[in-house]
Design a protein around this motif. Structure first.
Motif, PDB file in Angstrom:
ATOM      1  N   LEU A 112       0.827  -1.208   0.000  1.00 28.39           N
ATOM      2  CA  LEU A 112       0.000   0.000   0.000  1.00 28.39           C
ATOM      3  C   LEU A 112       0.860   1.257   0.000  1.00 28.39           C
ATOM      4  O   LEU A 112       0.558   2.225  -0.696  1.00 28.39           O
ATOM      5  CB  LEU A 112      -0.944   0.005   1.207  1.00 28.39           C
ATOM      6  N   ARG A 113       1.940   1.244   0.779  1.00 31.18           N
ATOM      7  CA  ARG A 113       2.843   2.390   0.809  1.00 31.18           C
ATOM      8  C   ARG A 113       3.483   2.608  -0.554  1.00 31.18           C
ATOM      9  O   ARG A 113       3.534   3.721  -1.059  1.00 31.18           O
ATOM     10  CB  ARG A 113       3.933   2.187   1.871  1.00 31.18           C
ATOM     11  N   ARG A 114       3.906   1.516  -1.177  1.00 32.61           N
ATOM     12  CA  ARG A 114       4.544   1.595  -2.495  1.00 32.61           C
ATOM     13  C   ARG A 114       3.547   2.083  -3.555  1.00 32.61           C
ATOM     14  O   ARG A 114       3.883   2.907  -4.399  1.00 32.61           O
ATOM     15  CB  ARG A 114       5.096   0.210  -2.868  1.00 32.61           C
ATOM     16  N   ALA A 115       2.319   1.592  -3.498  1.00 34.30           N
ATOM     17  CA  ALA A 115       1.293   2.018  -4.452  1.00 34.30           C
ATOM     18  C   ALA A 115       1.000   3.503  -4.284  1.00 34.30           C
ATOM     19  O   ALA A 115       0.877   4.236  -5.268  1.00 34.30           O
ATOM     20  CB  ALA A 115       0.019   1.202  -4.257  1.00 34.30           C
ATOM     21  N   ALA A 116       0.914   3.964  -3.046  1.00 30.83           N
ATOM     22  CA  ALA A 116       0.665   5.384  -2.797  1.00 30.83           C
ATOM     23  C   ALA A 116       1.829   6.228  -3.306  1.00 30.83           C
ATOM     24  O   ALA A 116       1.630   7.314  -3.851  1.00 30.83           O
ATOM     25  CB  ALA A 116       0.440   5.616  -1.312  1.00 30.83           C
ATOM     26  N   GLU A 117       3.026   5.727  -3.158  1.00 37.34           N
ATOM     27  CA  GLU A 117       4.213   6.447  -3.626  1.00 37.34           C
ATOM     28  C   GLU A 117       4.216   6.548  -5.151  1.00 37.34           C
ATOM     29  O   GLU A 117       4.514   7.591  -5.716  1.00 37.34           O
ATOM     30  CB  GLU A 117       5.463   5.713  -3.147  1.00 37.34           C
ATOM     31  N   LEU A 118       3.856   5.463  -5.819  1.00 39.24           N
ATOM     32  CA  LEU A 118       3.872   5.443  -7.279  1.00 39.24           C
ATOM     33  C   LEU A 118       2.690   6.181  -7.902  1.00 39.24           C
ATOM     34  O   LEU A 118       2.842   6.898  -8.885  1.00 39.24           O
ATOM     35  CB  LEU A 118       3.867   4.001  -7.783  1.00 39.24           C
ATOM     36  N   LEU A 119       1.513   5.983  -7.340  1.00 41.15           N
ATOM     37  CA  LEU A 119       0.306   6.507  -7.953  1.00 41.15           C
ATOM     38  C   LEU A 119      -0.125   7.862  -7.413  1.00 41.15           C
ATOM     39  O   LEU A 119      -0.841   8.591  -8.082  1.00 41.15           O
ATOM     40  CB  LEU A 119      -0.848   5.511  -7.759  1.00 41.15           C
ATOM     41  N   GLY A 120       0.269   8.165  -6.221  1.00 44.27           N
ATOM     42  CA  GLY A 120      -0.161   9.422  -5.616  1.00 44.27           C
ATOM     43  C   GLY A 120      -1.618   9.339  -5.188  1.00 44.27           C
ATOM     44  O   GLY A 120      -2.217   8.277  -5.112  1.00 44.27           O
ATOM     45  N   ASP A 121      -2.190  10.488  -4.925  1.00 44.05           N
ATOM     46  CA  ASP A 121      -3.569  10.561  -4.488  1.00 44.05           C
ATOM     47  C   ASP A 121      -4.460  10.536  -5.723  1.00 44.05           C
ATOM     48  O   ASP A 121      -4.505  11.488  -6.493  1.00 44.05           O
ATOM     49  CB  ASP A 121      -3.788  11.851  -3.686  1.00 44.05           C
ATOM     50  N   LEU A 122      -5.175   9.457  -5.938  1.00 44.27           N
ATOM     51  CA  LEU A 122      -5.978   9.299  -7.138  1.00 44.27           C
ATOM     52  C   LEU A 122      -7.323  10.022  -7.044  1.00 44.27           C
ATOM     53  O   LEU A 122      -7.903  10.373  -8.056  1.00 44.27           O
ATOM     54  CB  LEU A 122      -6.222   7.816  -7.424  1.00 44.27           C
ATOM     55  N   GLU A 123      -7.844  10.190  -5.851  1.00 43.65           N
ATOM     56  CA  GLU A 123      -9.121  10.850  -5.683  1.00 43.65           C
ATOM     57  C   GLU A 123      -8.908  12.293  -5.254  1.00 43.65           C
ATOM     58  O   GLU A 123      -8.172  12.560  -4.311  1.00 43.65           O
ATOM     59  CB  GLU A 123      -9.955  10.127  -4.637  1.00 43.65           C
ATOM     60  N   PRO A 124      -9.556  13.232  -5.935  1.00 41.61           N
ATOM     61  CA  PRO A 124      -9.404  14.629  -5.529  1.00 41.61           C
ATOM     62  C   PRO A 124     -10.054  14.860  -4.170  1.00 41.61           C
ATOM     63  O   PRO A 124     -11.009  14.169  -3.802  1.00 41.61           O
ATOM     64  CB  PRO A 124     -10.127  15.399  -6.625  1.00 41.61           C
ATOM     65  N   SER A 125      -9.530  15.808  -3.435  1.00 44.22           N
ATOM     66  CA  SER A 125     -10.096  16.087  -2.116  1.00 44.22           C
ATOM     67  C   SER A 125     -11.433  16.795  -2.228  1.00 44.22           C
ATOM     68  O   SER A 125     -12.250  16.737  -1.335  1.00 44.22           O
ATOM     69  CB  SER A 125      -9.121  16.936  -1.301  1.00 44.22           C
TER      70      SER A 125
END
Length: 56
Positions: free
Chosen positions: A11-24
């Protein structure tokens, strides 16, 4: 590694690679574009001027 630790690392790696996919927030969360203009040129005043006489 334990299963929970491996999952957390994925999950940490996916967040690092993809960033925040959903706008706030989106434009739907704001009044932007909904015609909330006030003052003499606002849409409300235009509609009130266009009321037929029998709707008095």
């Amino acid at each position: 590694m334990t299963e929970a630790r491996e999952r957390a690392e994925r999950l940490r790696r996916a967040a690092e690679l993809l960033g925040d996919l959903e706008p706030s927030g989106t434009r739907d969360d704001t009044d932007e574009g909904w015609g909330d203009r006030s003052g003499p040129g606002g849409r409300d005043q235009e509609l009130l001027r266009d009321v037929p006489p029998h709707h008095g």
